[in-house]
Motif scaffolding. Structure first.
Motif, short mmCIF file in Angstrom:
data_model
loop_
_atom_site.label_atom_id
_atom_site.label_comp_id
_atom_site.label_asym_id
_atom_site.label_seq_id
_atom_site.Cartn_x
_atom_site.Cartn_y
_atom_site.Cartn_z
N GLY A 89 -3.91 -2.46 -2.01
CA GLY A 89 -2.64 -1.87 -2.40
C GLY A 89 -2.26 -2.20 -3.84
O GLY A 89 -3.09 -2.63 -4.64
N GLY A 104 -3.33 1.29 -7.26
CA GLY A 104 -3.57 0.73 -5.94
C GLY A 104 -5.05 0.54 -5.68
O GLY A 104 -5.87 1.40 -6.04
N LYS A 161 -7.67 -1.10 0.39
CA LYS A 161 -7.45 -2.21 1.31
C LYS A 161 -6.60 -3.34 0.73
O LYS A 161 -6.35 -4.34 1.40
CB LYS A 161 -8.78 -2.78 1.81
CG LYS A 161 -9.61 -1.78 2.58
CD LYS A 161 -10.89 -2.43 3.11
CE LYS A 161 -11.75 -1.42 3.89
NZ LYS A 161 -12.98 -2.02 4.41
N SER A 196 0.83 -1.20 0.00
CA SER A 196 0.00 0.00 0.00
C SER A 196 0.87 1.25 0.00
O SER A 196 2.03 1.22 0.44
CB SER A 196 -0.92 0.01 1.22
OG SER A 196 -0.16 0.19 2.41
#
Length: 225
Positions: free
Chosen positions: A69, A64, A67, A37
């Motif tokens: 990434g 990304g 939750k 992340s």
């Protein structure tokens, strides 16, 4: 899939950060992770999340996911491509003294897609030897071997009074880019790229910045008193 051509232009500063990102991402992958992340990377490097996202977007079409990434494998592949990791440029080094040997011993050039194929030195006792598996040839063969091997990059680590001669020999051999560590200005034809590095000047600048910071701190402390 979004084309990489639509990605933001990669700045020099961002390019210099890429090998550090790559090392970090590879370690995450080695540890079993499959994604990273922006907040995670930002915390590791001390950057802002916005900076990390901008850097990643500059080299990769990966996006990304909340939750989840960024996909590690894809991000690693894209950074390697930008650094030329799988398409090495070939280089030669001239001057196998202390600095030159340090370069030959350093294993990090491959991260940037650079391979040092040969080294040259004026000392006849070094001819025929190898330093870290890099063969050393006499200096008079610079132009011949660079031309034969189609070498694009030359690294100059000789004393200042030898640098221009070496520069001319490299250019005569077809070298198009020079990384110069000799503390002297090189005269080159138009179209030849030169990156100058003055280690003494860099150290002096660092020392000056340190003195300026110490002086500023002393003045601030005096004002508080």
């Amino acid at each position: 899939m979004e084309s990489l051509r639509s990605a933001p232009v990669l700045s020099i500063q961002a390019f210099r950060r890429m090998p550090y990102y790559l090392q970090y991402l590879r370690q995450l992958q080695k540890d079993g992770a499959s994604a990273v992340s922006a907040p995670q990377a930002a915390e590791h490097f001390g950057f802002t999340e916005a900076q990390v996202r901008k850097d990643f977007a500059s080299v990769s079409s990966a996006r990304g996911r909340p939750k989840q990434g960024f996909e590690l494998a894809r991000l690693i592949r894209d950074i390697e491509a930008v650094l030329g990791y799988h398409n090495a440029d070939h280089a030669v080094l001239v001057g196998v003294g202390s600095l030159g040997r340090a370069f030959l011993q350093y294993g990090g050039f491959s991260t940037y897609g650079i391979a040092i194929d040969m080294a040259f030195d004026a000392d006849p006792n070094l001819a025929g030897q190898s330093v870290c598996d890099v063969p050393v040839f006499p200096g008079e063969r610079i132009s011949e071997l660079c031309r034969r091997m189609k070498i694009p990059i030359g690294i100059i680590t000789v004393p200042a009074n030898q640098a221009q001669v070496v520069c001319d020999q490299l250019i005569a051999g077809g070298v198009q880019a020079l990384w110069n560590f000799a503390p002297v200005h090189l005269h080159v034809p138009d179209g030849i790229l030169v990156q100058n590095e003055n280690l003494a000047a860099s150290l002096a600048l660092l020392s000056r910045r340190l003195r300026e910071r110490e002086t500023a701190g002393s003045e601030y402390g005096a004002q508080r008193l």
